[in-house]
Design a protein around this motif. Structure first.
Motif, PDB file in Angstrom:
ATOM      1  N   ILE A  99       0.843  -1.185   0.000  1.00 24.60           N
ATOM      2  CA  ILE A  99       0.000   0.000   0.000  1.00 24.60           C
ATOM      3  C   ILE A  99       0.884   1.241   0.000  1.00 24.60           C
ATOM      4  N   ALA A 100       1.293   1.681  -1.162  1.00 25.93           N
ATOM      5  CA  ALA A 100       2.187   2.827  -1.264  1.00 25.93           C
ATOM      6  C   ALA A 100       1.935   3.580  -2.562  1.00 25.93           C
ATOM      7  N   ASP A 101       2.287   4.854  -2.550  1.00 27.07           N
ATOM      8  CA  ASP A 101       2.139   5.688  -3.739  1.00 27.07           C
ATOM      9  C   ASP A 101       3.397   5.690  -4.588  1.00 27.07           C
ATOM     10  N   ALA A 102       4.523   5.302  -3.977  1.00 27.49           N
ATOM     11  CA  ALA A 102       5.794   5.303  -4.694  1.00 27.49           C
ATOM     12  C   ALA A 102       6.763   4.368  -3.976  1.00 27.49           C
ATOM     13  N   PHE A 103       7.870   4.054  -4.651  1.00 27.46           N
ATOM     14  CA  PHE A 103       8.890   3.169  -4.073  1.00 27.46           C
ATOM     15  C   PHE A 103      10.263   3.796  -4.229  1.00 27.46           C
ATOM     16  N   TYR A 104      11.081   3.665  -3.175  1.00 28.94           N
ATOM     17  CA  TYR A 104      12.463   4.155  -3.215  1.00 28.94           C
ATOM     18  C   TYR A 104      13.384   2.999  -2.855  1.00 28.94           C
ATOM     19  N   ALA A 105      14.316   2.674  -3.758  1.00 22.69           N
ATOM     20  CA  ALA A 105      15.256   1.574  -3.537  1.00 22.69           C
ATOM     21  C   ALA A 105      16.468   2.102  -2.761  1.00 22.69           C
ATOM     22  N   LYS A 106      16.426   1.992  -1.457  1.00 21.04           N
ATOM     23  CA  LYS A 106      17.540   2.516  -0.654  1.00 21.04           C
ATOM     24  C   LYS A 106      18.790   1.680  -0.913  1.00 21.04           C
ATOM     25  N   GLY A 107      19.898   2.382  -1.070  1.00 20.82           N
ATOM     26  CA  GLY A 107      21.154   1.711  -1.378  1.00 20.82           C
ATOM     27  C   GLY A 107      21.369   1.488  -2.854  1.00 20.82           C
ATOM     28  N   HIS A 108      20.323   1.646  -3.657  1.00 26.02           N
ATOM     29  CA  HIS A 108      20.431   1.434  -5.107  1.00 26.02           C
ATOM     30  C   HIS A 108      20.098   2.696  -5.890  1.00 26.02           C
ATOM     31  N   SER A 109      19.589   3.723  -5.217  1.00 28.30           N
ATOM     32  CA  SER A 109      19.177   4.957  -5.898  1.00 28.30           C
ATOM     33  C   SER A 109      19.881   6.155  -5.278  1.00 28.30           C
ATOM     34  N   GLU A 110      20.101   7.174  -6.082  1.00 27.85           N
ATOM     35  CA  GLU A 110      20.729   8.396  -5.596  1.00 27.85           C
ATOM     36  C   GLU A 110      19.729   9.211  -4.770  1.00 27.85           C
ATOM     37  N   PRO A 111      20.207   9.994  -3.801  1.00 28.56           N
ATOM     38  CA  PRO A 111      19.308  10.822  -2.989  1.00 28.56           C
ATOM     39  C   PRO A 111      18.436  11.753  -3.822  1.00 28.56           C
ATOM     40  N   GLU A 112      18.951  12.185  -4.961  1.00 25.91           N
ATOM     41  CA  GLU A 112      18.166  13.075  -5.821  1.00 25.91           C
ATOM     42  C   GLU A 112      16.872  12.406  -6.276  1.00 25.91           C
ATOM     43  N   MET A 113      16.915  11.086  -6.447  1.00 27.73           N
ATOM     44  CA  MET A 113      15.717  10.358  -6.852  1.00 27.73           C
ATOM     45  C   MET A 113      14.651  10.437  -5.760  1.00 27.73           C
ATOM     46  N   LEU A 114      15.076  10.303  -4.509  1.00 28.43           N
ATOM     47  CA  LEU A 114      14.134  10.409  -3.402  1.00 28.43           C
ATOM     48  C   LEU A 114      13.508  11.797  -3.353  1.00 28.43           C
ATOM     49  N   LEU A 115      14.316  12.829  -3.557  1.00 26.48           N
ATOM     50  CA  LEU A 115      13.795  14.196  -3.544  1.00 26.48           C
ATOM     51  C   LEU A 115      12.786  14.419  -4.666  1.00 26.48           C
ATOM     52  N   GLN A 116      13.031  13.819  -5.826  1.00 26.11           N
ATOM     53  CA  GLN A 116      12.090  13.937  -6.932  1.00 26.11           C
ATOM     54  C   GLN A 116      10.768  13.257  -6.600  1.00 26.11           C
ATOM     55  N   ILE A 117      10.857  12.089  -5.955  1.00 27.43           N
ATOM     56  CA  ILE A 117       9.648  11.363  -5.578  1.00 27.43           C
ATOM     57  C   ILE A 117       8.830  12.174  -4.579  1.00 27.43           C
ATOM     58  N   VAL A 118       9.515  12.713  -3.568  1.00 34.29           N
ATOM     59  CA  VAL A 118       8.833  13.501  -2.543  1.00 34.29           C
ATOM     60  C   VAL A 118       8.164  14.725  -3.162  1.00 34.29           C
ATOM     61  N   ALA A 119       8.901  15.440  -3.999  1.00 36.01           N
ATOM     62  CA  ALA A 119       8.345  16.643  -4.629  1.00 36.01           C
ATOM     63  C   ALA A 119       7.139  16.301  -5.485  1.00 36.01           C
ATOM     64  N   GLY A 120       7.191  15.170  -6.187  1.00 32.67           N
ATOM     65  CA  GLY A 120       6.077  14.766  -7.027  1.00 32.67           C
ATOM     66  C   GLY A 120       4.830  14.442  -6.218  1.00 32.67           C
ATOM     67  N   LEU A 121       5.007  13.784  -5.077  1.00 34.09           N
ATOM     68  CA  LEU A 121       3.860  13.450  -4.234  1.00 34.09           C
ATOM     69  C   LEU A 121       3.244  14.699  -3.610  1.00 34.09           C
ATOM     70  N   ILE A 122       4.079  15.659  -3.270  1.00 33.85           N
ATOM     71  CA  ILE A 122       3.548  16.904  -2.705  1.00 33.85           C
ATOM     72  C   ILE A 122       2.732  17.668  -3.750  1.00 33.85           C
ATOM     73  N   ARG A 123       3.196  17.657  -4.982  1.00 39.10           N
ATOM     74  CA  ARG A 123       2.460  18.348  -6.047  1.00 39.10           C
ATOM     75  C   ARG A 123       1.107  17.709  -6.301  1.00 39.10           C
ATOM     76  N   THR A 124       1.032  16.388  -6.133  1.00 39.82           N
ATOM     77  CA  THR A 124      -0.213  15.661  -6.444  1.00 39.82           C
ATOM     78  C   THR A 124      -0.938  15.216  -5.183  1.00 39.82           C
ATOM     79  N   PHE A 125      -0.679  15.887  -4.075  1.00 46.70           N
ATOM     80  CA  PHE A 125      -1.239  15.499  -2.781  1.00 46.70           C
ATOM     81  C   PHE A 125      -2.760  15.391  -2.815  1.00 46.70           C
ATOM     82  N   ALA A 126      -3.436  16.389  -3.358  1.00 41.85           N
ATOM     83  CA  ALA A 126      -4.897  16.416  -3.352  1.00 41.85           C
ATOM     84  C   ALA A 126      -5.489  15.231  -4.111  1.00 41.85           C
TER      85      ALA A 126
END
Length: 218
Positions: A99-126
């Protein structure tokens, strides 16, 4: 990111190093970050304050991330959630029913990817909040062993009347949302048997099951 300070993120992981490093990355980008050591700790914090996003590991002791994120969706449907794990390289290989809106592969992805995911979810929060209200999250339950006849069983708790009852398990489809009528009320209980003890070492030759944004009928 001048508007990021308005958004709080709860990071849930049993590994202190992971919690601290992710929190540091998010705080450096202007987010207000709180942390929790496991699902129970996170639920206690959610009773006091609701963040915009919950970022949770999947493989944790006491309460798995699978179960925790399902509880979050049922109790706090307006929160966007990100599942993370080091056992999978992408969300496409995460077992179904997460039950998730997105997935982040810790240890396999750059921190910038996490920031992009977070920003995208905030934009589409509603939009996510509306979808969550319409979705029925399944209950994640542990396997309880075998009865006196050697038949595997689980104990379900109805999400409506909150009464518990045992259920024999003749086959275990660990990647499928299942349904059964409650023994005490007209409600239908949707559930998934928790396989979190096995997720730390996924079988590479297995067929990938796409991750779902929310619980949907199969």
């Amino acid at each position: 990111m001048s508007s990021a300070v308005k958004h709080e993120i709860l990071v849930v992981d049993d590994e202190a190093g992971v919690r601290d490093s992710i929190a540091m990355v998010l705080r450096a980008s202007g987010y207000d970050v709180s942390t929790a050591v496991n699902g129970f700790d996170a639920l206690l914090q959610l009773k006091r304050r609701l963040p915009a996003i919950v970022l949770s590991d999947l493989n944790m002791p006491q309460m798995s991330g699978f179960e925790f994120l399902s509880v979050v969706r049922r109790r706090f449907p307006r929160i966007s959630v990100i599942a993370m794990s080091g056992a999978y390289h992408s969300g496409d290989s995460v077992p179904g029913g997460v039950i998730a809106d997105a997935f982040y592969a810790k240890g396999h992805s750059e921190p910038e990817m996490l920031l992009q995911i977070v920003a995208g979810l905030i934009r589409t929060f509603a939009a996510h909040a509306v979808d969550h209200e319409r979705e029925s999250a399944p209950v994640w339950i542990p396997r309880n062993g075998k009865d006196s006849h050697g038949i595997p069983y689980v104990v379900l708790t109805c999400t409506d009347c909150l009464r518990s009852f045992p259920l024999s398990v003749t086959t275990e489809d660990l990647q499928k949302i299942q349904e059964t009528p409650c023994l005490f009320c007209p409600n239908t209980v949707r559930y998934i048997i928790d396989f979190s003890l096995a997720i730390a070492s996924p079988q590479p030759q297995g067929k990938a099951v796409p991750m779902v944004r929310g619980a949907r009928r199969t």
